[in-house]
Design a protein around this motif. Structure first.
Motif, mmCIF file in Angstrom:
data_model
loop_
_atom_site.group_PDB
_atom_site.id
_atom_site.type_symbol
_atom_site.label_atom_id
_atom_site.label_comp_id
_atom_site.label_asym_id
_atom_site.label_seq_id
_atom_site.Cartn_x
_atom_site.Cartn_y
_atom_site.Cartn_z
ATOM 1 N N PRO A 39 6.932 26.526 57.750
ATOM 2 C CA PRO A 39 7.688 25.462 58.435
ATOM 3 C C PRO A 39 9.089 25.944 58.825
ATOM 4 C CG PRO A 39 6.931 24.769 56.234
ATOM 5 C CD PRO A 39 6.706 26.236 56.327
ATOM 6 N N LEU A 40 9.499 25.624 60.031
ATOM 7 C CA LEU A 40 10.832 26.039 60.498
ATOM 8 C C LEU A 40 11.861 24.916 60.333
ATOM 9 C CD1 LEU A 40 9.897 28.015 63.753
ATOM 10 C CD2 LEU A 40 9.961 28.802 61.364
ATOM 11 N N ASN A 41 11.387 23.679 60.271
ATOM 12 C CA ASN A 41 12.290 22.533 60.098
ATOM 13 C C ASN A 41 13.454 22.551 61.100
ATOM 14 O OD1 ASN A 41 10.807 21.499 57.860
ATOM 15 N ND2 ASN A 41 11.757 23.091 56.573
ATOM 16 N N GLY A 42 13.123 22.890 62.320
ATOM 17 C CA GLY A 42 14.164 22.896 63.357
ATOM 18 C C GLY A 42 14.916 24.199 63.471
ATOM 19 N N GLY A 43 14.555 25.164 62.642
ATOM 20 C CA GLY A 43 15.247 26.461 62.683
ATOM 21 C C GLY A 43 14.427 27.510 63.395
ATOM 22 N N PHE A 44 14.544 28.763 62.947
ATOM 23 C CA PHE A 44 13.799 29.844 63.601
ATOM 24 C C PHE A 44 13.433 30.918 62.571
ATOM 25 C CE2 PHE A 44 18.301 30.696 63.923
ATOM 26 C CZ PHE A 44 18.426 32.044 63.632
ATOM 27 N N VAL A 86 13.456 37.408 66.980
ATOM 28 C CA VAL A 86 12.970 36.050 66.765
ATOM 29 C C VAL A 86 11.472 35.982 67.047
ATOM 30 C CG1 VAL A 86 13.185 33.637 67.460
ATOM 31 C CG2 VAL A 86 15.233 35.106 67.351
ATOM 32 N N LEU A 87 10.694 35.536 66.036
ATOM 33 C CA LEU A 87 9.227 35.398 66.198
ATOM 34 C C LEU A 87 8.834 33.983 66.600
ATOM 35 C CD1 LEU A 87 7.918 37.389 63.081
ATOM 36 C CD2 LEU A 87 8.425 38.228 65.393
ATOM 37 N N ARG A 88 9.521 33.006 66.066
ATOM 38 C CA ARG A 88 9.247 31.608 66.402
ATOM 39 C C ARG A 88 10.572 30.862 66.360
ATOM 40 N NH1 ARG A 88 5.902 29.610 61.749
ATOM 41 N NH2 ARG A 88 6.201 27.598 62.774
ATOM 42 N N SER A 89 10.673 29.785 67.114
ATOM 43 C CA SER A 89 11.916 29.018 67.117
ATOM 44 C C SER A 89 11.641 27.559 67.433
ATOM 45 C CB SER A 89 12.907 29.576 68.147
ATOM 46 O OG SER A 89 14.046 28.745 68.231
ATOM 47 N N GLU A 90 12.338 26.686 66.728
ATOM 48 C CA GLU A 90 12.294 25.254 67.035
ATOM 49 C C GLU A 90 13.665 24.768 67.499
ATOM 50 O OE1 GLU A 90 10.774 23.325 63.561
ATOM 51 O OE2 GLU A 90 8.700 23.993 63.919
ATOM 52 N N THR A 91 14.582 25.700 67.774
ATOM 53 C CA THR A 91 15.905 25.311 68.251
ATOM 54 C C THR A 91 16.173 25.943 69.613
ATOM 55 O OG1 THR A 91 18.285 25.605 67.903
ATOM 56 C CG2 THR A 91 16.862 27.218 66.859
ATOM 57 N N PRO A 92 16.766 25.163 70.537
ATOM 58 C CA PRO A 92 17.075 25.729 71.872
ATOM 59 C C PRO A 92 18.154 26.809 71.803
ATOM 60 C CG PRO A 92 17.950 23.485 71.632
ATOM 61 C CD PRO A 92 17.120 23.749 70.422
ATOM 62 N N GLU A 93 18.851 26.917 70.670
ATOM 63 C CA GLU A 93 19.880 27.967 70.515
ATOM 64 C C GLU A 93 19.277 29.362 70.663
ATOM 65 O OE1 GLU A 93 23.156 26.762 67.197
ATOM 66 O OE2 GLU A 93 21.172 27.319 66.411
ATOM 67 N N VAL A 94 18.022 29.495 70.224
ATOM 68 C CA VAL A 94 17.416 30.821 70.068
ATOM 69 C C VAL A 94 16.024 30.833 70.699
ATOM 70 C CG1 VAL A 94 16.801 32.581 68.370
ATOM 71 C CG2 VAL A 94 18.568 30.896 67.815
ATOM 72 N N LEU A 116 21.573 29.006 63.921
ATOM 73 C CA LEU A 116 22.249 30.286 64.162
ATOM 74 C C LEU A 116 23.414 30.463 63.194
ATOM 75 C CD1 LEU A 116 22.645 31.218 67.937
ATOM 76 C CD2 LEU A 116 21.574 32.539 66.103
ATOM 77 N N ASP A 117 24.195 29.370 63.055
ATOM 78 C CA ASP A 117 25.290 29.392 62.093
ATOM 79 C C ASP A 117 26.172 30.626 62.302
ATOM 80 O OD1 ASP A 117 26.754 28.318 60.062
ATOM 81 O OD2 ASP A 117 25.436 28.967 58.446
#
Lengths: 328, 328
Positions: A39-44, A86-94, A116-117
């Motif tokens: 689970p990414l929970n909105g991250g990547f 990056v292999l997977r992402s749920e944020t438009p940042e990345v 990204l932080d």
């Protein structure tokens, strides 16, 4: 797709001196990860590609190293400067396929980040390997390039003195100085390093362990830009042979500082308009009024000069030493 | 009036270490002078009143000390900073009864000078003894007062750190700093000197032989003005605990220099507009083209982190150390 191993490097205990591979740090392969379903929970999710190994990591292993310097936690993986893809992402940042880099890369094969932080997107030059972005195109290069840009104020024909000139930072500084048209004096601690510095273009390369730095600077100086990586005695030598208005670039320092250093020598100060007059107007008055106290050590008799000089040289005089030869 | 003795102090031989009174220098009473009839040839005659005894005199005794530093001649009298009163004059430059001072006063009771040359007329404060003009109202005081005036840029509430604070110069600097409204940290090498510095108003006085300078500066700093009389290790400490924009006043130096010292720390440099972009635009390109060379030491495998770190700490790596964890 089923889970695959997700190896990592754990911090195991606080070392007393050198860390022992496999004991201070442990390569751990007990964890697994399912790259498709974690689970990414909105991250990547990233795949770690390269990691920078720096002396600072050792500092973070110290007992008592706190959050301020990122002290490592026993049982947790190390982290540091690195780059991942990056292999997977749920944020438009990345976006998938982008490289991210920064000082919070976990020392494990795959990691999910919530945002990204402190990490950043790396726009990689197609012909430059990623590893370069941890060195000459990373912090090392930034230290050299940005420090030089900000403070060197290099002028063609001037003289630069680069210490630790064979190091990752110093070797770049030598090249920047040469490309700025400067004469470059460079020091390091072995003959092999001296050869390396010459290959980079240093005009005068020497081994500070076998050659007197002051003698070199006396002959080849004065120096206009001093890249001072060492401190202590060599700082004194550099300052001694610095030209008027020289720039001293000091690295590493715990924080960014711009300091101004002024050598004090009375004769030219007395030539500054108003300075002599002000001194003789103000100082005697303050001494008479007691606003400024001073201590004298008076000895009467011209025949006492030898004894008083000996006292001054041995430091046994109590205040400014004066021989009173005669009363008026 | 008949001739009277004209005692003097002669330089007899180059000392190896400390000069021996009566041997290295000899008090000689064989000469006489007739004060009324000695020919002035257009010059003037002085009676020597006070002489300054400084460590620099010893330096001038060295074998090979040349004209540049005023090396003493064997068989000739010493000379140095002193004051005399004019007994007779044939030049309008100088009037009888005036005081003359300077660094070319001969160490003898009476001397004829052909002209003022490097000497100057001293306008004495009626209540200040002449001896003070060799110290707090002379070169010592000028070093402190004019150096401070030119470079300290003191502001009330700032912190000054004065080394050798019990010395002739440092003790004045402490007082100037206090009078400028600064908090003053001062160091010296004995408990008695620490007490003396406190009596001059130093807020924090310590014995650097028994107290850790860095611990004091950590607690009482950062410092805005650093009067650095010592060099070496204490210079490093002062720089480490200097505030942004601090002024370092360094004494003694062989010549007057204003230098600029900049600590280099990457994170704030990256915040300067344009710096980060320029770096990532320029540096990768130069590395790819080979215009800037760099050396990497790549090791493959996350399990190698411990070994690579050990190599970095021992300095056995050849170039920037990077662990390659994986290919894309």
């Amino acid at each position: 797709m089923s889970p695959i191993p997700n190896a990592r490097v754990l911090f195991n205990f606080h070392p007393e001196s050198y860390p022992i591979p496999g004991e201070t740090t442990v390569y751990d392969t007990t964890k697994t990860i399912d790259l498709q379903s974690v689970p990414l929970n909105g991250g990547f999710l990233i795949k770690t590609l390269v990691l920078s190994i720096d002396p600072f990591l050792r500092y973070r292993m110290n007992r008592g190293a706190d959050d301020r310097v990122g002290g490592f936690q026993i049982g947790a993986p190390l982290d540091g400067f690195g780059i991942g893809v990056v292999l997977r992402s749920e944020t438009p940042e990345v976006q998938v396929g982008e490289y991210v880099y920064g000082i919070t890369i976990i020392f494990q094969e795959y990691t999910v980040y919530p945002a990204l932080d402190q990490l950043q997107i790396l726009k990689k030059h197609p012909e430059l390997p990623l590893s370069a972005y941890l060195g000459a195109a990373g912090m090392t290069g930034q230290t050299a390039y940005l420090g030089w840009k900000a403070y060197a104020d290099a002028k063609p024909g001037e003289v630069a003195f680069v210490t630790t000139g064979a190091g990752a930072v110093g070797s770049i500084v030598i090249q920047l100085a040469k490309q700025a048209g400067m004469k470059v004096i460079a020091s390091a601690g072995s003959e092999a390093k001296v050869e390396f510095m010459r290959s980079l273009g240093a005009d005068v390369a020497f081994n500070y362990k076998t050659t007197d730095t002051r003698a070199i600077l006396e002959k080849e100086g004065p120096i206009n830009v001093f890249w001072d990586h060492i401190g202590g005695e060599i700082t004194d030598a550099g300052i001694e042979y610095a030209a008027e208005g020289a720039r001293i670039l000091k690295f590493p320092l715990i924080s960014l500082k711009s300091l101004h250093i002024h050598g004090i020598f009375v004769p030219p100060l007395l030539q500054i308009p108003g300075y002599r007059d002000e001194f003789y107007e103000v100082m005697p008055r303050k001494l008479v009024s007691g606003e400024i106290k001073h201590v004298e050590d008076l000895t009467t008799g011209l025949d006492q000069v030898g004894e008083v000089m000996l006292a001054v040289l041995k430091g046994t005089n109590k205040g400014k030493a004066v021989v009173v030869v005669a009363e008026e």
